[in-house]
Enzyme design. Structure first.
Site, PDB file in Angstrom:
ATOM      1  N   LEU A   1     104.661  20.213  35.313  1.00 60.11           N
ATOM      2  CA  LEU A   1     105.571  20.935  34.442  1.00 60.11           C
ATOM      3  C   LEU A   1     106.952  20.307  34.413  1.00 60.11           C
ATOM      4  O   LEU A   1     107.708  20.498  33.468  1.00 60.11           O
ATOM      5  CB  LEU A   1     105.693  22.403  34.891  1.00 60.11           C
ATOM      6  N   GLY A   2     107.306  19.556  35.450  1.00 64.09           N
ATOM      7  CA  GLY A   2     108.621  18.923  35.490  1.00 64.09           C
ATOM      8  C   GLY A   2     108.891  18.360  36.869  1.00 64.09           C
ATOM      9  O   GLY A   2     108.183  18.653  37.839  1.00 64.09           O
TER      10      GLY A   2
ATOM     11  N   GLY B   1     112.400  16.791  39.378  1.00 65.09           N
ATOM     12  CA  GLY B   1     113.837  16.561  39.484  1.00 65.09           C
ATOM     13  C   GLY B   1     114.184  15.960  40.826  1.00 65.09           C
ATOM     14  O   GLY B   1     113.325  15.410  41.532  1.00 65.09           O
ATOM     15  N   GLY B   2     115.439  16.073  41.197  1.00 59.55           N
ATOM     16  CA  GLY B   2     115.908  15.447  42.419  1.00 59.55           C
ATOM     17  C   GLY B   2     115.357  16.082  43.677  1.00 59.55           C
ATOM     18  O   GLY B   2     115.239  15.412  44.711  1.00 59.55           O
ATOM     19  N   MET B   3     115.021  17.378  43.611  1.00 55.59           N
ATOM     20  CA  MET B   3     114.548  18.074  44.804  1.00 55.59           C
ATOM     21  C   MET B   3     113.029  18.041  44.942  1.00 55.59           C
ATOM     22  O   MET B   3     112.505  17.967  46.047  1.00 55.59           O
ATOM     23  CB  MET B   3     115.014  19.532  44.764  1.00 55.59           C
ATOM     24  N   GLY B   4     112.315  18.129  43.828  1.00 57.60           N
ATOM     25  CA  GLY B   4     110.864  18.197  43.937  1.00 57.60           C
ATOM     26  C   GLY B   4     110.195  18.221  42.585  1.00 57.60           C
ATOM     27  O   GLY B   4     110.800  17.926  41.554  1.00 57.60           O
ATOM     28  N   THR B   5     108.920  18.603  42.602  1.00 57.05           N
ATOM     29  CA  THR B   5     108.088  18.618  41.398  1.00 57.05           C
ATOM     30  C   THR B   5     107.496  20.002  41.226  1.00 57.05           C
ATOM     31  O   THR B   5     107.181  20.686  42.207  1.00 57.05           O
ATOM     32  CB  THR B   5     106.969  17.574  41.517  1.00 57.05           C
ATOM     33  N   VAL B   6     107.337  20.423  39.963  1.00 62.69           N
ATOM     34  CA  VAL B   6     106.718  21.705  39.651  1.00 62.69           C
ATOM     35  C   VAL B   6     105.401  21.438  38.918  1.00 62.69           C
ATOM     36  O   VAL B   6     105.355  20.636  37.979  1.00 62.69           O
ATOM     37  CB  VAL B   6     107.630  22.584  38.783  1.00 62.69           C
TER      38      VAL B   6
ATOM     39  N   ASP C   1     123.854  29.883  40.247  1.00 67.87           N
ATOM     40  CA  ASP C   1     123.549  28.845  39.257  1.00 67.87           C
ATOM     41  C   ASP C   1     122.867  29.451  38.043  1.00 67.87           C
ATOM     42  O   ASP C   1     121.880  28.924  37.529  1.00 67.87           O
ATOM     43  CB  ASP C   1     122.659  27.767  39.881  1.00 67.87           C
TER      44      ASP C   1
END
Length: 731
Positions: A22-23, A25-30, A138
């Site tokens: 699904l996406g 980023g810098g922290m992890g994957t979904v 956030d």
């Protein structure tokens, strides 16, 4: 839109089998995942490289705790989690609806009644958090999912207990600049009043399509948030006064969530009754779509395949080196969806730093880039080619981002598919394939449709081309190029396969007149084997009356092919023996008479008949070159172990070579970028600017980028690395 799993993604987390990405980023994957009983969930994971950091693990655990606090009515219900696993993971319900930023793109700014009921529901959600002594910190449009039953707040990655500053450095600003509170910009305590400030910014965005403090560089946004007045010009009058109080600089002057909810809406009626029709239709589409995705996984990148294969004997070190470089850039021409996400960026605030003397003893100046940005995608491929048009760089990867090449600022993003093979530029006009659902079409093909892009706003217009006998949903569809009002498209017929080809599909190259939207001609293309992910065309452009292209065969070989643009008749077709397919997916080097090829020997082929005009093998046998560039009657290429060389394109005779003995790290995957005073290429970790008069290194820039593209109008080089974008002056 979900996209295929990569070759090294896990099979499952806990009881949940992974379906798609699904996406990332810098922290992890979904991931999209399902249980054995058919329950669909979203699984959020942490990257292995940071999972060993206890602080990040603590954040991950707190995120799961905050998600449980807000519960399933106002958030994505937590189904399962293992924060202590080697790869920590969190499974939540899969929310059936778009994030608020996409909802506004789809339906436009929301009506006042929609904004009011949305705001009241979000007040209730935040109130539940605050009563549990948790603040979100956030809140922004992308963290709010819009469903038919109400909004859901997600992504509690930086949420924390009220008064707990153990995970935040003193004075550090944490959050998203456009929606931060003034106190948050200076690293002060973020209380529930800070969430109210952010909520007001979100509602301004919902009502107008932009935040209350505009857009721009992070530093500018932070300044306006702290000192500037919010822009509520387009917010309806009564609502504007309510939100103005929420945006007070003094936290004590802002209403509480319960007070704000009472001012916004009386709570009557169903949430869905207040939503625009287009938004409700999108929610319904997503609810249906989630069941149509079947597990799909991309093959290992070509680089890993090359490493595991037996390398045949080569003619020398130069050829072996080309294979190694090809592996490093592998996978670029493969099919596979990717969700482009333009991330943080910033303009440099210094003039550079001293460089090192070259072999001549002259010191060069090692400068900084103009700006640097990050991006994330569901596939870790380098973007293949931005399209330089007007004053923008169009970056197609999932959606299409329009970026100001001078500043790195994203101007707009289209909602339609902007996959790497879906954009074409003709002068100052841009065209795009319209997206189609990636599903099996039992009732017939999804028409192939092309529309123009409004370069001022990013709006994708109504279809100007519609081919009902071409299945526009097939993953191998390519919009090759456009010239003089004609577009060239590789399109197929047959049953859809997620992310790849079927052998039963039939393919053709179509030329379409954009004026009447009529097809001028079609020429058959080879079929692809089942599950193949290699596109037909690597690159193409129109030169006069000729369509010049590099095509990839089913065996992975590359051929140079030229056709008559008026009839589609094949003019000539010959093998490009030395090419590694992914290494030549670049803008072609052509002039009115020749096609110039590198990636082995440097050579010129006549456009008229494909005959070789000259080759470097006659003068410099065994010497390898990278892909060339040509401009103003000079051909430039990177020579192995030497650096930049300039060649007479008519005869192949060398005009000059880079002076100095520092060419051992010259990058043969790099296509030179030509300015007026300098020619640029990558050497080791540096982008070198070679003076065309002295033939010496004049400037250097440290870079992680691997691909470089010139925007001549903006006088900027836009460059891409694995997860990072940069820009350099083009002089």
């Amino acid at each position: 839109m979900p996209s295929p799993l990569t070759h090294d993604d896990p099979v499952a987390f806990g009881a949940y089998r992974l379906i798609a990405r699904l996406g990332s980023g810098g922290m992890g994957t979904v991931y999209l995942a399902r249980s054995a009983g058919g329950r669909t969930v979203a699984v959020k994971t942490m990257h292995a490289r940071i999972a060993s950091d206890q602080a990040f693990r603590t954040r991950f655990r707190l995120e799961a705790d905050a998600a449980r606090v807000i519960g399933g009515q106002f958030g994505a219900a937590v189904v399962d989690a293992d924060p202590l696993a080697e790869t920590p993971w969190l499974a939540t319900e899969y929310v059936l609806g778009p994030p608020l930023d996409e909802a506004v793109e789809i339906a436009g700014p929301l009506p006042e009644a929609s904004v009011q009921v949305l705001g009241a529901a979000l007040c209730t959600a935040l109130g539940q958090l605050h009563r549990s002594d948790v603040v979100h910190r956030d809140l922004k449009p992308s963290n709010i999912m819009v469903t038919a039953y109400g909004p859901k707040v997600i992504d509690f990655g930086i949420a924390r207990a009220i008064g707990d500053d153990r995970l935040t450095s003193t004075g550090a600003a944490v959050g998203t600049p456009a929606f931060m509170s003034p106190e948050q910009t200076t690293g002060q305590e973020h209380t529930p009043a800070g969430d109210v400030f952010a909520l007001a910014g979100v509602l301004v965005f919902a009502a107008t399509g932009q935040g209350p403090f505009g857009h721009g560089q992070p530093a500018d946004l932070l300044y306006r948030v702290r000192y500037g007045e919010p822009d509520l010009t387009n917010v309806p009058g009564a609502l504007a006064e309510v939100l103005r109080r929420c945006l007070a600089k003094d936290p004590g002057l802002r209403p509480t969530t319960s007070e704000l909810a009472a001012q916004l809406h009386d709570g009557g009626g169903e949430f869905a009754e207040h939503l625009p029709h287009d938004l409700l239709a999108e929610i319904g589409r997503r609810a249906t779509e989630v069941w149509q995705f079947a597990p799909s996984r991309l093959p290992a990148p070509l680089g890993e395949q090359l490493q595991s294969a037996t390398t045949p004997p080569s003619s020398g070190p130069a050829r072996r080196r080309l294979l190694a470089i090809g592996g490093a850039a592998a996978g670029l021409a493969a099919l596979g969806g990717g969700a482009w996400a333009w991330g943080g960026w910033g303009k440099r605030d210094n003039d550079g730093k001293p460089g090192r003397p070259d072999s001549s003893g002259e010191e060069t100046k090692n400068l900084d880039d103009l700006w640097m940005g990050t991006y994330s995608g569901t596939v870790d491929f380098i973007p293949l080619a931005p399209f330089m048009v007007a004053d923008l760089a169009l970056i197609p990867w999932g959606n299409t981002d329009a970026v100001d090449p001078r500043t790195g600022e994203r101007k707009w993003q289209t909602r339609e598919s902007g996959a790497t093979s879906g954009i074409a530029v003709d002068g100052d006009k841009a065209y795009q394939l319209l997206s189609a659902p990636w599903v099996d079409h039992q009732g017939g093909p999804w028409p192939l449709q092309i529309a123009s892009i409004d370069l001022a706003k990013g709006d994708v217009g109504k279809p100007i081309v519609r081919l009902s006998d071409v299945n526009g949903a097939l993953a191998g569809t390519q919009l090759l190029c456009a010239a003089d009002g004609v577009v060239f498209v590789a399109g197929g017929q047959g049953k859809f396969l997620y992310g790849g080809f079927r052998a039963s599909q039939t393919w053709a190259l179509h030329a379409i007149d954009l004026g009447p939207g009529k097809r001028l001609w079609s020429k058959p293309l080879p079929s692809r084997p089942d599950k193949s992910r290699r596109l037909h065309f690597l690159t193409a452009r129109v030169v006069g009356s000729r369509l010049v292209a590099l095509q990839e065969t089913n065996a992975g070989k590359v051929r140079a092919v030229v056709r008559d643009v008026r009839t589609g008749a094949l003019t000539w077709d010959r093998p490009f023996d030395d090419a590694v397919a992914d290494l030549v997916r670049l803008p072609l080097a052509t002039d009115d008479e020749h096609l110039y090829l590198g990636s082995g020997p440097l050579q010129a082929l006549r456009l008229s008949d494909g005959k070789q005009q000259w080759s470097s093998e006659s003068d410099r046998p065994g010497t390898a070159y990278g892909p060339p560039s040509v401009k103003d009657g000079v051909l430039y290429a990177v020579e192995d172990q030497r650096g930049l060389v300039a060649v007479d394109p008519r005869s192949g005779k060398e005009l000059w070579g880079e002076k100095g003995d520092q060419g051992e790290s010259a990058d043969l995957a790099c296509r030179p970028v030509i300015g007026t005073k300098y020619v640029y290429y990558r050497n080791g970790v540096l982008l070198r600017a070679i003076d065309v008069t002295s033939h010496r290194v004049a400037l250097t820039y440290e870079t992680v980028a691997k691909r470089f593209y010139e925007h001549e109008r903006a006088k900027v080089i836009v460059a891409f690395g694995d997860k990072q974008a940069e820009a350099f002056p083009l002089r």
